[in-house]
Motif scaffolding. Structure first.
Motif, PDB file in Angstrom:
ATOM      1  N   TRP A 118     104.681 -57.188 104.190  1.00 33.04           N
ATOM      2  CA  TRP A 118     105.428 -58.437 104.096  1.00 33.04           C
ATOM      3  C   TRP A 118     106.125 -58.523 102.744  1.00 33.04           C
ATOM      4  CZ3 TRP A 118     104.846 -62.447 100.542  1.00 33.04           C
ATOM      5  CH2 TRP A 118     103.754 -62.317  99.657  1.00 33.04           C
TER       6      TRP A 118
ATOM      7  N   THR B  33     108.806 -63.350 107.732  1.00 27.86           N
ATOM      8  CA  THR B  33     107.619 -62.947 108.458  1.00 27.86           C
ATOM      9  C   THR B  33     107.682 -61.438 108.693  1.00 27.86           C
ATOM     10  OG1 THR B  33     106.205 -63.521 110.335  1.00 27.86           O
ATOM     11  CG2 THR B  33     108.555 -63.251 110.793  1.00 27.86           C
TER      12      THR B  33
ATOM     13  N   ASP C 156     101.058 -63.425 114.854  1.00 30.01           N
ATOM     14  CA  ASP C 156     100.505 -63.692 113.529  1.00 30.01           C
ATOM     15  C   ASP C 156      99.026 -63.360 113.424  1.00 30.01           C
ATOM     16  OD1 ASP C 156     102.594 -64.560 111.831  1.00 30.01           O
ATOM     17  OD2 ASP C 156     102.642 -66.512 112.810  1.00 30.01           O
TER      18      ASP C 156
ATOM     19  N   THR D 110     104.941 -66.267 104.381  1.00 29.47           N
ATOM     20  CA  THR D 110     105.771 -66.725 105.497  1.00 29.47           C
ATOM     21  C   THR D 110     105.217 -66.200 106.805  1.00 29.47           C
ATOM     22  OG1 THR D 110     107.729 -66.679 104.072  1.00 29.47           O
ATOM     23  CG2 THR D 110     108.105 -66.837 106.438  1.00 29.47           C
ATOM     24  N   ARG D 111     105.009 -67.111 107.744  1.00 29.84           N
ATOM     25  CA  ARG D 111     104.542 -66.759 109.077  1.00 29.84           C
ATOM     26  C   ARG D 111     105.678 -66.973 110.073  1.00 29.84           C
ATOM     27  NH1 ARG D 111      99.059 -66.411 108.839  1.00 29.84           N
ATOM     28  NH2 ARG D 111      98.730 -66.841 111.058  1.00 29.84           N
ATOM     29  N   ASN D 112     105.445 -66.584 111.318  1.00 33.19           N
ATOM     30  CA  ASN D 112     106.515 -66.670 112.309  1.00 33.19           C
ATOM     31  C   ASN D 112     107.151 -68.052 112.361  1.00 33.19           C
ATOM     32  OD1 ASN D 112     106.042 -64.006 112.973  1.00 33.19           O
ATOM     33  ND2 ASN D 112     104.944 -64.451 114.867  1.00 33.19           N
TER      34      ASN D 112
ATOM     35  N   ASP E 255     109.670 -68.831 109.562  1.00 33.28           N
ATOM     36  CA  ASP E 255     110.774 -67.902 109.345  1.00 33.28           C
ATOM     37  C   ASP E 255     112.007 -68.404 110.092  1.00 33.28           C
ATOM     38  OD1 ASP E 255     112.572 -65.617 109.851  1.00 33.28           O
ATOM     39  OD2 ASP E 255     111.016 -64.414 108.906  1.00 33.28           O
TER      40      ASP E 255
END
Length: 245
Positions: free
Chosen positions: A156, A161, A188, A208-210, A213
């Motif tokens: 990452w 993401t 995730d 940052t996760r899905n 994003d």
């Protein structure tokens, strides 16, 4: 590295942005259309197939011209990028009015960052990997429209993401070929598990996760990889229908 949403163009025919990939002249020409959802005719025995959303190329595509299936090796120094092994299988279909036929003989480029979030052959604020060629390469789809790449689970970097880039081209050497570019994503929960290993954890906790994003939010749910455990890592598959002309 926060400018991965920079648009670099959507069609080779004129090298200009268009809302949809336009018609291309010539008997062998093909049009790839994004954000189109289509199904084979109910009267047809053809399988269901879907055209997935096009997404931005980002700033770090390099036309490295590396024809290979194993992306982990850097041919410049024979080093190998380490990480959890990932075998990525892509199956492309030509989406016509009444059928979904294998899309054979097109170029599929794949590129992504390593376990520490670094791309090869580019200079960033935190690293300079110009001249390196790890985690990049292309294959030609076979008679069944399939390409297979051996790579690693990506790391990452801030602002994005976890993802993999891919680009499909009918003829990269021609001025009037067609092009489709998008990105692939991971669940995730799986990424959290993978990134607990020492190699990935050395890069810190991802920020940052899905759902956070902004690029993923533009169709990313349609671009999630199907993952299965393999002997030493994961196998991922993805099917993509492309509207042809």
């Amino acid at each position: 590295m926060t400018n991965d949403d920079e648009t670099k163009g959507r069609i080779i025919a004129s090298h200009k942005r268009r809302e949809l990939l336009g018609m291309i002249s010539g008997t062998a020409a093909m049009t790839f259309v994004s954000n189109v959802y289509a199904q084979a005719s109910e009267q047809s025995s053809a399988p269901f197939c879907i055209a997935k959303p096009e997404q931005t190329e980002g700033p770090y595509f390099v036309d490295a011209k590396l024809l290979r299936s194993d992306l982990r090796l850097d041919p410049t120094d024979n080093s190998v990028r380490t990480g959890l092994p990932l075998r990525l299988t892509l199956k492309l279909s030509a989406l016509n009015e009444n059928s979904c036929e294998p899309l054979a003989g097109v170029v599929v480029d794949v590129w992504h960052n390593d376990a520490m979030g670094e791309y090869s052959d580019v200079k960033d604020r935190k690293y300079d990997n110009r001249g390196k060629k790890f985690l990049r390469g292309y294959q030609l789809t076979d008679a069944n429209g399939v390409v297979v790449f051996d790579t690693i689970y990506p790391g990452w970097y801030p602002g994005r993401t976890v993802h993999i880039h891919f680009k499909i081209r009918t003829d990269p050497s021609a001025e009037r070929g067609a092009e489709f570019t998008s990105q692939l994503y991971f669940d995730d929960t799986t990424t959290d598990e993978v990134h607990t290993s020492a190699l990935y954890a050395a890069n810190g906790q991802r920020s940052t996760r899905n759902r956070n994003d902004r690029i993923f939010r533009k169709g990313g749910e349609e671009l999630l990889l199907q993952l299965n455990r393999s002997a030493d890592g994961y196998a991922a598959s993805f099917e993509l229908g492309l509207l042809t002309a």
